[in-house]
Design a protein around this motif. Structure first.
Motif, short mmCIF file in Angstrom:
data_model
loop_
_atom_site.label_atom_id
_atom_site.label_comp_id
_atom_site.label_asym_id
_atom_site.label_seq_id
_atom_site.Cartn_x
_atom_site.Cartn_y
_atom_site.Cartn_z
N GLU A 164 0.83 -1.20 0.00
CA GLU A 164 0.00 0.00 0.00
C GLU A 164 0.87 1.26 0.00
O GLU A 164 0.59 2.23 -0.71
CB GLU A 164 -0.87 -0.04 1.26
N ALA A 165 1.94 1.22 0.78
CA ALA A 165 2.82 2.39 0.88
C ALA A 165 3.47 2.71 -0.46
O ALA A 165 3.43 3.85 -0.92
CB ALA A 165 3.89 2.14 1.95
N LEU A 166 4.06 1.69 -1.08
CA LEU A 166 4.77 1.96 -2.33
C LEU A 166 3.79 2.33 -3.45
O LEU A 166 4.07 3.20 -4.28
CB LEU A 166 5.64 0.76 -2.73
N ALA A 167 2.62 1.68 -3.44
CA ALA A 167 1.62 1.99 -4.48
C ALA A 167 1.05 3.40 -4.32
O ALA A 167 0.54 3.97 -5.28
CB ALA A 167 0.49 0.95 -4.41
N SER A 168 1.16 3.99 -3.12
CA SER A 168 0.69 5.37 -2.96
C SER A 168 1.60 6.34 -3.72
O SER A 168 1.20 7.43 -4.06
CB SER A 168 0.62 5.74 -1.47
N LEU A 169 2.83 5.92 -3.98
CA LEU A 169 3.75 6.74 -4.78
C LEU A 169 3.79 6.29 -6.23
O LEU A 169 3.90 7.09 -7.15
CB LEU A 169 5.17 6.66 -4.20
N ILE A 170 3.74 4.96 -6.43
CA ILE A 170 3.87 4.37 -7.77
C ILE A 170 2.74 3.35 -7.92
O ILE A 170 2.92 2.17 -7.61
CB ILE A 170 5.24 3.67 -7.92
N PRO A 171 1.56 3.78 -8.38
CA PRO A 171 0.40 2.86 -8.40
C PRO A 171 0.66 1.55 -9.16
O PRO A 171 0.16 0.50 -8.75
CB PRO A 171 -0.68 3.69 -9.09
N ASP A 172 1.49 1.60 -10.20
CA ASP A 172 1.70 0.41 -11.04
C ASP A 172 2.37 -0.76 -10.31
O ASP A 172 2.28 -1.90 -10.77
CB ASP A 172 2.52 0.75 -12.28
N VAL A 173 3.05 -0.50 -9.20
CA VAL A 173 3.73 -1.63 -8.52
C VAL A 173 2.72 -2.62 -7.95
O VAL A 173 3.07 -3.76 -7.65
CB VAL A 173 4.69 -1.20 -7.39
N ALA A 174 1.46 -2.19 -7.82
CA ALA A 174 0.44 -3.10 -7.29
C ALA A 174 0.26 -4.33 -8.19
O ALA A 174 -0.23 -5.36 -7.75
CB ALA A 174 -0.88 -2.36 -7.14
N SER A 175 0.67 -4.21 -9.46
CA SER A 175 0.50 -5.34 -10.39
C SER A 175 1.55 -6.43 -10.17
O SER A 175 1.42 -7.53 -10.70
CB SER A 175 0.58 -4.84 -11.83
N LEU A 176 2.59 -6.15 -9.41
CA LEU A 176 3.64 -7.16 -9.20
C LEU A 176 3.21 -8.18 -8.17
O LEU A 176 2.62 -7.84 -7.15
CB LEU A 176 4.93 -6.50 -8.69
N TYR A 177 3.52 -9.45 -8.45
CA TYR A 177 3.41 -10.50 -7.45
C TYR A 177 4.81 -10.89 -6.98
O TYR A 177 5.81 -10.46 -7.55
CB TYR A 177 2.70 -11.74 -8.03
N PHE A 178 4.85 -11.70 -5.92
CA PHE A 178 6.12 -12.19 -5.37
C PHE A 178 7.01 -12.76 -6.48
O PHE A 178 6.55 -13.54 -7.31
CB PHE A 178 5.83 -13.28 -4.33
N MET A 179 8.26 -12.33 -6.49
CA MET A 179 9.28 -12.77 -7.46
C MET A 179 9.04 -12.26 -8.88
O MET A 179 9.48 -12.87 -9.86
CB MET A 179 9.44 -14.30 -7.45
N GLN A 180 8.34 -11.13 -8.98
CA GLN A 180 8.23 -10.42 -10.26
C GLN A 180 8.88 -9.06 -10.10
O GLN A 180 8.94 -8.52 -8.98
CB GLN A 180 6.77 -10.24 -10.67
N ALA A 181 9.33 -8.50 -11.21
CA ALA A 181 10.07 -7.25 -11.14
C ALA A 181 9.80 -6.40 -12.36
O ALA A 181 9.22 -6.88 -13.35
CB ALA A 181 11.56 -7.54 -11.03
#
Lengths: 378, 123
Positions: A164-181
């Motif tokens: 939630e914290a990182l997505a508040s700055l960069i919404p697109d990171v919410a699409s990542l799952y564990f071990m994706q980059a």
């Protein structure tokens, strides 16, 4: 002796300073010498920082770790000669935990390998990075180009509120799952972000140009759920998560099977071999290893530390490789390397601490369940 | 009553021939969260400088030395259940052990509070 002279000279080389050295000190970080750097071991206290990370989000500066790029001709093939993981079919923006193996199958380092559009991106341990580079340069064909990204800082943002914290700055990171980059931008910063970490929690590792490191750390710590966390809590978190620490639970004498890391040997590699130490590793995979890394539940409140010898009655059967107090459990826990005959869960052993025997029991790991962000089964 | 301090960050409070020993506020701050304390049992004898107790934080174990020679008359059993007292009240309820002095002249080599404060400021 020349070697003694060199060792002496090396000892006199002062610790390097992190890009954020002043940033950490200004926030009350107590700095200690670790892996050739001055690193923040704690800010307000290990216990509070540990529990904060389990409930909120902790920001760790892990810039001492090595960020390495492999480019040139067939880096996949070269890497597969020294790691037992499947690299050739690793999809773009996917990552894998693997092990750098010596000729005898001992673990030289553990590392994260990510396939990117134009390269393989590795994150290796800080204390091993120069040895790893030397080993790869010696082993790989000249056509593989190995680059240490020493102008980039690395952060780990870990905990149930990290997403939630990182997505508040960069919404697109919410699409990542564990071990994706993937590559992301924030303001004018180019970031490489993976959904990974070493605390057992959901979270991210974020690579950023050193010039932008302070700005990124400030943006993250301005979020209510995020606080800077020191190396002390990083160690207790990874111990609770049952994750081995290189140089302690794993070393150059330990095989992946002894390290209980058989999962890191991919199916194709099991069938084909062709990696350093394959004979030993595959032999132990089918026939069993003489020793195994296990978790240990400790009776009472006294912590059992690294180096404590483990006994079954009068018989020395192993030693503790990491141990401490688990803040989330309010009890001491440990990991140890024990003979195969004493590695079954539930086996009662004793640890010797300053002449006193303390009862320990081989326990299932992780001690605290992992909470990685994985796709839910449909 | 007078209080003395050592360079190893123990404090000693002397009343008659009984000395109460603990670690200083500076020491507990350096240790961080204390999770376990092993105190000596009654009747044990120590020479000045002997390892007498063990204090463990989340990260590390540290020895506590007997600042003076003597015989243990009491270990602080409360610390077994409440080791965090060492953090919250290091120079009071978080004491480690009491011993009967065998050589009171050893106290002369220790620092008083002013000297200890100066010593810590220089670290």
């Amino acid at each position: 002796m020349t070697t003694d002279y060199i060792a002496e000279m090396l000892e006199r080389i002062p610790d390097k300073l992190l890009t954020l050295d002043a940033w950490h000190r200004a926030r009350g970080g107590r700095m200690v010498s670790f892996a050739g750097y001055q690193m923040p071991v704690q800010y307000e206290g290990v216990m509070a920082e540990h529990l904060w990370t389990r409930e909120n989000a902790g920001l760790f500066d892990v810039s001492h770790m090595g960020q390495v790029l492999l480019t040139g001709e067939d880096p996949d093939g070269a890497l597969e000669t020294v790691v037992p993981g499947e690299i050739a079919k690793l999809p773009v923006n996917r990552m894998r935990y693997s092990l750098l193996l010596g000729e005898d199958g001992g673990v030289l380092d553990d590392l994260m390998i990510t396939r990117r559009e134009r390269d393989l991106y590795l994150v290796v341990n800080g204390a091993c990075k120069y040895d790893d580079l030397a080993y790869m340069r010696e082993t790989f064909p000249d056509e593989v180009v190995i680059t240490l990204l020493d102008e980039r800082a690395l952060f780990a943002l870990q905990g149930p509120k990290a997403g939630e914290a990182l997505a508040s700055l960069i919404p697109d990171v919410a699409s990542l799952y564990f071990m994706q980059a993937g590559a992301f931008t924030l303001d004018d910063m180019s970031l490489w972000i993976s959904r990974s970490g070493y605390t057992g929690e959901d979270g991210f590792e974020i690579s950023v140009d050193c010039d932008h490191a302070a700005a990124l750390a400030d943006r993250l710590c301005a979020i209510d759920s995020v606080k800077p966390i020191g190396l002390g809590a990083r160690d207790s978190l990874r111990l609770e998560a049952g994750l081995p620490l290189y140089g302690h639970d794993l070393d150059e004498d330990t095989s992946p099977i002894e390290g209980d890391l058989g999962f890191a040997i991919s199916k194709r590699r099991r069938a084909e071999g062709g990696f350093a130490g394959a004979e030993r590793v595959l032999g132990e995979l089918t026939g069993g290893a003489p020793r195994k890394r296990v978790g240990l539940a400790v009776e009472g409140r006294q912590p059992v530390r690294e180096g404590a010898e483990l006994f079954a009655g009068d018989r020395l059967v192993g030693k503790v490789t990491s141990g401490g107090f688990a803040p989330s459990l309010g009890a001491p826990i440990a990991m140890g390397m024990v003979t195969a005959a004493h590695a079954a869960i539930g086996t009662a052993l004793e640890a010797e601490v300053r002449g006193k025997r303390i009862a320990v029991t081989v326990a299932a790991m992780p001690f605290v369940p992992h909470r990685y962000h994985r796709p839910t089964a449909a | 009553m007078s209080r003395y301090f050592t360079e190893e960050h123990e404090w000693v409070e002397v009343e008659g021939d009984i000395a109460t020993v603990g670690i200083t506020d500076y020491a507990q701050q350096q240790l961080g969260d204390v999770v376990f304390v092993d105190v000596p049992t009654e009747g044990k004898q120590f020479d000045k400088g002997d390892e007498a107790a063990v204090v463990e934080s989340v990260k590390a174990a540290s020895d506590v030395y007997s600042p003076v020679s003597g015989t243990i008359v009491e270990g602080n059993d409360v610390l077994a259940d409440e080791p965090a007292l060492v953090n919250t009240d290091p120079e009071g309820d978080g004491w480690f052990f009491k011993l009967e002095l065998s050589d009171a002249s050893e106290l002369e080599g220790l620092m008083d509070e002013g000297a200890y404060k100066k010593y810590v400021a220089g670290l």
